[in-house]
Design a protein around this motif. Structure first.
Motif, PDB file in Angstrom:
ATOM      1  N   VAL A  17      10.706  -8.806  -4.607  1.00  0.00           N
ATOM      2  CA  VAL A  17      10.435  -7.945  -5.761  1.00  0.00           C
ATOM      3  C   VAL A  17      10.015  -6.554  -5.295  1.00  0.00           C
ATOM      4  O   VAL A  17      10.501  -5.537  -5.805  1.00  0.00           O
ATOM      5  N   MET A  18       9.120  -6.492  -4.310  1.00  0.00           N
ATOM      6  CA  MET A  18       8.681  -5.180  -3.808  1.00  0.00           C
ATOM      7  C   MET A  18       9.822  -4.429  -3.135  1.00  0.00           C
ATOM      8  O   MET A  18       9.949  -3.213  -3.291  1.00  0.00           O
ATOM      9  N   LEU A  19      10.643  -5.153  -2.380  1.00  0.00           N
ATOM     10  CA  LEU A  19      11.803  -4.510  -1.757  1.00  0.00           C
ATOM     11  C   LEU A  19      12.721  -3.920  -2.823  1.00  0.00           C
ATOM     12  O   LEU A  19      13.142  -2.768  -2.724  1.00  0.00           O
ATOM     13  N   GLN A  32      18.937   3.158  -4.065  1.00  0.00           N
ATOM     14  CA  GLN A  32      19.733   2.194  -3.306  1.00  0.00           C
ATOM     15  C   GLN A  32      19.848   0.905  -4.130  1.00  0.00           C
ATOM     16  O   GLN A  32      19.308  -0.126  -3.764  1.00  0.00           O
ATOM     17  N   LEU A  33      20.545   1.010  -5.257  1.00  0.00           N
ATOM     18  CA  LEU A  33      20.603  -0.123  -6.184  1.00  0.00           C
ATOM     19  C   LEU A  33      21.329  -1.334  -5.597  1.00  0.00           C
ATOM     20  O   LEU A  33      20.937  -2.472  -5.869  1.00  0.00           O
ATOM     21  N   ALA A  34      22.369  -1.114  -4.809  1.00  0.00           N
ATOM     22  CA  ALA A  34      23.065  -2.261  -4.199  1.00  0.00           C
ATOM     23  C   ALA A  34      22.113  -3.031  -3.289  1.00  0.00           C
ATOM     24  O   ALA A  34      22.099  -4.272  -3.301  1.00  0.00           O
ATOM     25  N   GLN A  35      21.280  -2.315  -2.538  1.00  0.00           N
ATOM     26  CA  GLN A  35      20.311  -2.980  -1.665  1.00  0.00           C
ATOM     27  C   GLN A  35      19.224  -3.670  -2.492  1.00  0.00           C
ATOM     28  O   GLN A  35      18.724  -4.725  -2.100  1.00  0.00           O
ATOM     29  N   ALA A  36      18.860  -3.067  -3.622  1.00  0.00           N
ATOM     30  CA  ALA A  36      17.860  -3.696  -4.495  1.00  0.00           C
ATOM     31  C   ALA A  36      18.361  -5.057  -4.969  1.00  0.00           C
ATOM     32  O   ALA A  36      17.623  -6.046  -4.948  1.00  0.00           O
ATOM     33  N   ILE A  37      19.608  -5.089  -5.386  1.00  0.00           N
ATOM     34  CA  ILE A  37      20.213  -6.350  -5.834  1.00  0.00           C
ATOM     35  C   ILE A  37      20.285  -7.336  -4.672  1.00  0.00           C
ATOM     36  O   ILE A  37      19.881  -8.497  -4.803  1.00  0.00           O
ATOM     37  N   ASP A  38      20.766  -6.869  -3.530  1.00  0.00           N
ATOM     38  CA  ASP A  38      20.887  -7.739  -2.358  1.00  0.00           C
ATOM     39  C   ASP A  38      19.538  -8.285  -1.898  1.00  0.00           C
ATOM     40  O   ASP A  38      19.464  -9.392  -1.358  1.00  0.00           O
ATOM     41  N   ALA A  39      18.474  -7.531  -2.093  1.00  0.00           N
ATOM     42  CA  ALA A  39      17.146  -7.986  -1.676  1.00  0.00           C
ATOM     43  C   ALA A  39      16.657  -9.159  -2.515  1.00  0.00           C
ATOM     44  O   ALA A  39      15.935 -10.025  -2.021  1.00  0.00           O
ATOM     45  N   LEU A  40      17.087  -9.203  -3.781  1.00  0.00           N
ATOM     46  CA  LEU A  40      16.599 -10.251  -4.671  1.00  0.00           C
ATOM     47  C   LEU A  40      17.400 -11.545  -4.612  1.00  0.00           C
ATOM     48  O   LEU A  40      16.871 -12.622  -4.912  1.00  0.00           O
ATOM     49  N   LEU A  41      18.650 -11.466  -4.228  1.00  0.00           N
ATOM     50  CA  LEU A  41      19.512 -12.659  -4.306  1.00  0.00           C
ATOM     51  C   LEU A  41      19.067 -13.816  -3.418  1.00  0.00           C
ATOM     52  O   LEU A  41      19.053 -14.962  -3.880  1.00  0.00           O
ATOM     53  N   PRO A  42      18.677 -13.589  -2.150  1.00  0.00           N
ATOM     54  CA  PRO A  42      18.219 -14.748  -1.353  1.00  0.00           C
ATOM     55  C   PRO A  42      16.971 -15.401  -1.947  1.00  0.00           C
ATOM     56  O   PRO A  42      16.853 -16.625  -1.962  1.00  0.00           O
ATOM     57  N   ALA A  43      16.057 -14.585  -2.452  1.00  0.00           N
ATOM     58  CA  ALA A  43      14.853 -15.146  -3.069  1.00  0.00           C
ATOM     59  C   ALA A  43      15.208 -15.919  -4.333  1.00  0.00           C
ATOM     60  O   ALA A  43      14.620 -16.968  -4.614  1.00  0.00           O
ATOM     61  N   ALA A  86       0.835  -1.211   0.000  1.00  0.00           N
ATOM     62  CA  ALA A  86       0.000   0.000   0.000  1.00  0.00           C
ATOM     63  C   ALA A  86       0.869   1.260   0.000  1.00  0.00           C
ATOM     64  O   ALA A  86       0.603   2.209  -0.750  1.00  0.00           O
ATOM     65  N   LEU A  87       1.902   1.262   0.816  1.00  0.00           N
ATOM     66  CA  LEU A  87       2.798   2.425   0.861  1.00  0.00           C
ATOM     67  C   LEU A  87       3.552   2.576  -0.460  1.00  0.00           C
ATOM     68  O   LEU A  87       3.752   3.692  -0.947  1.00  0.00           O
ATOM     69  N   ARG A  88       3.945   1.464  -1.048  1.00  0.00           N
ATOM     70  CA  ARG A  88       4.611   1.496  -2.351  1.00  0.00           C
ATOM     71  C   ARG A  88       3.688   2.103  -3.397  1.00  0.00           C
ATOM     72  O   ARG A  88       4.089   2.957  -4.182  1.00  0.00           O
ATOM     73  N   MET A  89       2.423   1.694  -3.377  1.00  0.00           N
ATOM     74  CA  MET A  89       1.457   2.196  -4.349  1.00  0.00           C
ATOM     75  C   MET A  89       1.214   3.694  -4.210  1.00  0.00           C
ATOM     76  O   MET A  89       0.865   4.355  -5.182  1.00  0.00           O
ATOM     77  N   THR A  90       1.396   4.221  -3.005  1.00  0.00           N
ATOM     78  CA  THR A  90       1.185   5.659  -2.786  1.00  0.00           C
ATOM     79  C   THR A  90       2.473   6.458  -2.980  1.00  0.00           C
ATOM     80  O   THR A  90       2.480   7.669  -2.772  1.00  0.00           O
ATOM     81  N   GLY A  91       3.563   5.772  -3.353  1.00  0.00           N
ATOM     82  CA  GLY A  91       4.827   6.464  -3.593  1.00  0.00           C
ATOM     83  C   GLY A  91       5.620   6.754  -2.334  1.00  0.00           C
ATOM     84  O   GLY A  91       6.609   7.477  -2.386  1.00  0.00           O
ATOM     85  N   ARG A  92       5.234   6.167  -1.227  1.00  0.00           N
ATOM     86  CA  ARG A  92       5.940   6.362   0.043  1.00  0.00           C
ATOM     87  C   ARG A  92       6.947   5.229   0.216  1.00  0.00           C
ATOM     88  O   ARG A  92       6.812   4.364   1.070  1.00  0.00           O
ATOM     89  N   PHE A  93       7.976   5.249  -0.632  1.00  0.00           N
ATOM     90  CA  PHE A  93       8.893   4.125  -0.757  1.00  0.00           C
ATOM     91  C   PHE A  93       9.717   3.860   0.495  1.00  0.00           C
ATOM     92  O   PHE A  93       9.941   2.708   0.863  1.00  0.00           O
TER      93      PHE A  93
END
Length: 174
Positions: A81-83, A92-103, A52-59
């Motif tokens: 994916v949402m993270l 925060q592209l490094a964190q974006a990448i890190d968020a996907l790797l365990p999944a 919901a927060l993502r949808m409202t732009g409150r990232f």
């Protein structure tokens, strides 16, 4: 009695999810804000709040809820994916990448995880990794090939020979 309480909680979360499906995130947030503690449904509440927060732009706020959900279920594909989505939008592209790797380790055949990783690696300028993940995404789901054409994340590498070879490949992969 405890079962009735859980049933009420589940109904409230289902109601919030319904509002999200109708693209009414403010309504969902009102429901989610009505309780401080979602008891045994913390994961579900965190995912819904984050979405919901993502949808409202409150990232940045979404990240807090999604990180909590990821602590509960670290390999959840949709949370990852949402993270990634929110990390990207907060630069925060490094964190974006890190968020996907365990999944991805838990779901190696997930085309969306491969595709999003290709996007993020492209944005940081790592052409070999971007092309490798994109190739896998396309091999797993050919529909991603069409998505590449309008994906701005690849604009910085479109002229790179490896990217051109991948996109020109008749098998849609390398």
């Amino acid at each position: 009695m405890a079962s009735a309480g859980l049933s009420r909680i589940a109904r409230k979360l289902n109601e919030a999810e319904g509002y999200l499906m109708l693209e009414m995130p403010e309504h969902a947030l009102r429901i989610l804000d009505s309780r401080d503690d979602w008891a045994t449904m913390r994961f579900e509440a965190g995912v819904l709040r984050g979405d919901a927060l993502r949808m409202t732009g409150r990232f940045r706020e979404a990240l807090q809820a999604l990180e909590e959900a990821a602590r509960i279920r670290p390999n959840d594909e949709s949370v990852a994916v949402m993270l990634g989505w929110c990390y990207k939008r907060t630069n925060q592209l490094a964190q974006a990448i890190d968020a996907l790797l365990p999944a991805l380790r838990a779901h190696p055949s997930s085309s969306i995880l491969h595709y999003n990783l290709a996007c993020y690696w492209s944005l940081v300028g790592d052409v070999p990794k971007a092309v490798a993940y994109l190739s896998t995404a396309i091999r797993l789901d050919a529909r991603f090939r069409a998505a590449v054409e309008s994906e701005a994340d690849f604009d910085g590498i479109r002229a790179e020979p490896a990217f051109v070879r991948l996109m020109d490949s008749p098998t849609r992969g390398i």
